[in-house]
Design an enzyme around this catalytic site. Structure first.
Site, PDB file in Angstrom:
ATOM      1  N   SER A  67       0.714  -1.331   0.030  1.00 13.81           N
ATOM      2  CA  SER A  67       0.019   0.032   0.151  1.00 13.81           C
ATOM      3  C   SER A  67       0.929   1.315   0.038  1.00 13.81           C
ATOM      4  CB  SER A  67      -0.900   0.143   1.263  1.00 13.81           C
ATOM      5  OG  SER A  67      -1.609  -1.214   1.335  1.00 13.81           O
TER       6      SER A  67
HETATM    7  N1  SAH Z   1      -0.465  -5.011   4.181  1.00 14.33           N
HETATM    8  C1  SAH Z   1       0.113  -5.231   3.000  1.00 14.33           C
HETATM    9  C2  SAH Z   1      -0.932  -5.217   1.876  1.00 14.33           C
HETATM   10  C3  SAH Z   1      -0.932  -6.162   0.939  1.00 14.33           C
HETATM   11  S1  SAH Z   1      -2.222  -6.154  -0.354  1.00 14.33           S
HETATM   12  C4  SAH Z   1       1.240  -4.167   2.808  1.00 14.33           C
HETATM   13  O1  SAH Z   1       1.542  -3.787   3.617  1.00 14.33           O
HETATM   14  O2  SAH Z   1       2.148  -4.718   1.970  1.00 14.33           O
HETATM   15  C5  SAH Z   1      -3.423  -7.207   0.218  1.00 14.33           C
HETATM   16  C6  SAH Z   1      -3.141  -8.554   0.705  1.00 14.33           C
HETATM   17  O3  SAH Z   1      -4.060  -9.187   1.060  1.00 14.33           O
HETATM   18  C7  SAH Z   1      -2.623  -9.579  -0.477  1.00 14.33           C
HETATM   19  O4  SAH Z   1      -1.362  -9.828  -0.101  1.00 14.33           O
HETATM   20  C8  SAH Z   1      -3.515 -10.481  -0.905  1.00 14.33           C
HETATM   21  O5  SAH Z   1      -2.942 -11.823  -1.158  1.00 14.33           O
HETATM   22  C9  SAH Z   1      -4.340 -10.522   0.602  1.00 14.33           C
HETATM   23  N2  SAH Z   1      -5.489 -11.233   0.619  1.00 14.33           N
HETATM   24  C10 SAH Z   1      -6.561 -11.232  -0.461  1.00 14.33           C
HETATM   25  N3  SAH Z   1      -7.517 -11.975   0.213  1.00 14.33           N
HETATM   26  C11 SAH Z   1      -7.484 -12.351   1.537  1.00 14.33           C
HETATM   27  C12 SAH Z   1      -7.892 -13.057   2.383  1.00 14.33           C
HETATM   28  N4  SAH Z   1      -9.221 -13.519   2.122  1.00 14.33           N
HETATM   29  N5  SAH Z   1      -7.224 -13.684   3.486  1.00 14.33           N
HETATM   30  C13 SAH Z   1      -6.084 -13.027   3.671  1.00 14.33           C
HETATM   31  N6  SAH Z   1      -5.399 -12.291   2.833  1.00 14.33           N
HETATM   32  C14 SAH Z   1      -5.923 -12.005   1.659  1.00 14.33           C
END
Ligand code: SAH
Length: 211
Positions: A67
């Site tokens: 993000s």
């Molecule tokens: N917090 C992260 C943002 C990652 S983007 C950072 O700082 O980089 C969102 C993430 O959510 C992705 O890695 C994706 O694989 C994950 N995601 C999507 N659906 C999900 C679910 N149902 N349970 C857990 N993770 C999930």
């Protein structure tokens, strides 16, 4: 956790905090301090190192993103963490937001659907000696019932509707920070108060979908 004062990227982080985060209205000194100390470049793929402190999200593989720094700071501020907070994160991704939360809270539990990302996040967090984090692979919309209740839950992928299990796992006074929507989302704060569950709408955002 924070790198030595000799870290050549300290100046980039200071500029990121001043221009992208404080400038846009994040005022919590602890949050600004955490954003200055966590080495964001360590969480991004090697070929994107030079963009680690840019004012936007970056691709981290598997169609997922790290993000935008401002959004990480804003969500962390909205969570209102204290040094005793127990925090659940849904969507570990590269582990950057996890590290920011772990800097400010007592313990962080973080769930990620994609095993490769979770493994890489585990390596990065341990290389930075961040130890108050537990990672799990699975569907974060179910929360982490064995570790509940949580003082804060931060969701970094967007569902169409708030998953009920996450509200159930909020402690009294706890706050759930979650983007809700489909093509774009609104950032909501859902809180458990003595008077019941409250819902406060925030800014418009864009996240990858919660799968
Ligand atoms: N917090 C992260 C943002 C990652 S983007 C950072 O700082 O980089 C969102 C993430 O959510 C992705 O890695 C994706 O694989 C994950 N995601 C999507 N659906 C999900 C679910 N149902 N349970 C857990 N993770 C999930």
């Amino acid at each position: 956790m924070p790198e030595s004062p000799a870290d050549p990227r300290t100046a980039e982080r200071d500029a990121m905090v001043a221009m992208q985060i404080a400038e846009r209205g994040v005022t919590d000194a602890n949050v600004l301090g955490a954003m200055r100390s966590v080495p964001r470049h360590r969480f991004v793929p090697d070929d994107l190192q030079s963009h680690a402190y840019d004012d936007g999200p970056l691709a981290i593989g598997h169609g997922q993103t790290i993000s935008q720094p401002y959004i990480v700071a804003l969500m962390t501020e909205l969570a209102r963490l204290t040094p005793s907070s127990r925090v659940l994160e849904v969507g570990t991704g590269c582990g950057y937001q996890t590290a920011v939360l772990a800097t400010l809270a007592a313990d962080v539990w973080s769930v990620e659907l994609e095993p490769t990302l979770s493994a890489r996040a585990a390596e990065t967090l341990s290389s930075l000696s961040i130890r108050n984090v537990r990672l799990r692979i699975g569907d974060g919309s179910l929360g982490w019932p064995e570790a509940a209740p949580f003082d804060a839950i931060v969701v970094t992928a967007a569902p169409a509707d708030t998953p009920p299990a996450l509200i159930d796992q909020l402690a009294m006074g706890g706050r759930l920070v979650i983007p809700v929507g489909t093509s774009w989302q609104q950032l909501w704060v859902v809180a458990r108060t003595p008077e019941g569950i409250t819902r406060e709408p925030g800014i418009g955002v864009r996240f990858v979908p919660l799968r």
